[in-house]
Enzyme design. Sequence first.
Site, PDB file in Angstrom:
ATOM      1  CG  ASP A 180      -1.597  -5.434  -3.730  1.00 29.11           C
ATOM      2  OD1 ASP A 180      -2.565  -6.216  -3.757  1.00 29.11           O
ATOM      3  OD2 ASP A 180      -1.650  -4.310  -3.219  1.00 29.11           O
TER       4      ASP A 180
ATOM      5  NE  ARG B  17      -3.939   0.591  -0.791  1.00 27.98           N
ATOM      6  CZ  ARG B  17      -4.915   1.256  -0.156  1.00 27.98           C
ATOM      7  NH1 ARG B  17      -4.856   2.554  -0.065  1.00 27.98           N
ATOM      8  NH2 ARG B  17      -5.905   0.616   0.395  1.00 27.98           N
TER       9      ARG B  17
HETATM   10  O1  F6P Z   1      -1.824  -4.226   0.298  1.00 22.66           O
HETATM   11  C1  F6P Z   1      -2.563  -5.306  -0.143  1.00 22.66           C
HETATM   12  C2  F6P Z   1      -3.998  -4.949  -0.296  1.00 22.66           C
HETATM   13  O2  F6P Z   1      -4.602  -6.152  -0.595  1.00 22.66           O
HETATM   14  C3  F6P Z   1      -4.326  -3.871  -1.328  1.00 22.66           C
HETATM   15  O3  F6P Z   1      -4.486  -4.343  -2.636  1.00 22.66           O
HETATM   16  C4  F6P Z   1      -5.604  -3.320  -0.790  1.00 22.66           C
HETATM   17  O4  F6P Z   1      -5.833  -2.008  -1.241  1.00 22.66           O
HETATM   18  C5  F6P Z   1      -5.375  -3.376   0.668  1.00 22.66           C
HETATM   19  O5  F6P Z   1      -4.549  -4.479   0.894  1.00 22.66           O
HETATM   20  C6  F6P Z   1      -6.614  -3.461   1.503  1.00 22.66           C
HETATM   21  O6  F6P Z   1      -6.221  -3.473   2.831  1.00 22.66           O
HETATM   22  P1  F6P Z   1      -7.197  -3.488   4.065  1.00 22.66           P
HETATM   23  O7  F6P Z   1      -7.724  -4.872   4.174  1.00 22.66           O
HETATM   24  O8  F6P Z   1      -6.333  -3.115   5.225  1.00 22.66           O
HETATM   25  O9  F6P Z   1      -8.275  -2.496   3.796  1.00 22.66           O
END
Ligand code: F6P
Length: 357
Positions: free
Chosen positions: A127, A171
């Site tokens: 991110d 996010r």
């Molecule tokens: O924090 C990095 C990220 O890639 C965010 O952009 C995304 O919302 C999140 O991880 C998704 O995480 P997970 O794989 O735990 O659902």
Amino acid sequence: MRLGVLTGGGDCPGLNAVIRAIVRSSWYRHGHRVVGARDGWRGLLEGAWVELDVESTRGILHRGGTILGSSRSDPTWFDEQPGDVEAQLRAQRLDGLVAIGGDGTLRVAANLARAGLPVIGVPKTIDNDIGGTDMTFGFDTAVQVASDAVDRLHSTAESHNRVLIVEVMGRHSGWIALHAGLAGGADVILVPEQPVELEDVCARVRERAEHGRRFSLIVIAEGVALVDDAGGGTLRTGRVTGHGRLGGIAHRLADELERRTGFETRATVLGHVQRGGTPTAFDRVLATRLGVAAAEAAHERRWGSMPGLRGGRVELTTLAQAIAHPRHVTVHDLAIADAVLGIGPGRGRALYRNVVS
Ligand code: F6P
């Protein structure tokens, strides 16, 4: 010295490169040994450790994911238990710990350092939203994946005169959307930091059609909330706070855009494909530089610090500072998008509010 290392939060390309750099530079430069906690903070508290050395970090530089495994944990949970972490460090005879992670992991690391524990952080996330560094490793790879997708969708959008929407991760921050959108020549880029009205998105698509461009490419970050100016409130998916699952805003936008404009509109959600696989050469080098700097900081017992990329150089900042000032896409960054995404002479109507050009 004996150092511990862990990777926490969502994985990203480059984690193995940074583990390798910490293990090797600690050993080659100072003769320090490194052990890894399995699956992030959870493994540390459960006492799941694995010895790391030059041999066990061979052949991993180019591999995605993390050989240590990772997990998500609630950062506030640790506030009550620095004692448990300290007990683990003592049991493993560790002089210090290097925590590699994004905002959640580094927040825990900052709190532990404030409680007096010997902790150093290394920033990672696709991110790109961590303070104290101009860039995090993983971001370059994710942007490459996303802009490749935009390129591929461009040609099919044009062939079928469709509006295609690409949803990328992000996010709280729209760095991937902005960079993939700029690199792929998207017509509309939507980021969580700047609210955009649905009607403005529709207007841009209609204007393009009036100028003979009967297809459009839209890049949207998963955390975007679109303002429904028709009185329907805000269009968004999932829970942005904490680690609530996101994903699907592109489909909601596609439905609404097609309904309002009559143009056929389809959505593609890239999801975790952006996080997996081989890191780019840039990410491998950045991860290696940060790993070497973290090992050096540990050797010098600069606890509570975090190496980051600042103006091309790797410098140390404090974990507290890095956590206090996350990096967001600003109106100045968006002004670049607005400058190149106009419709025709004098018709480059700004999409974003408050954008300074
Ligand atoms: O924090 C990095 C990220 O890639 C965010 O952009 C995304 O919302 C999140 O991880 C998704 O995480 P997970 O794989 O735990 O659902």
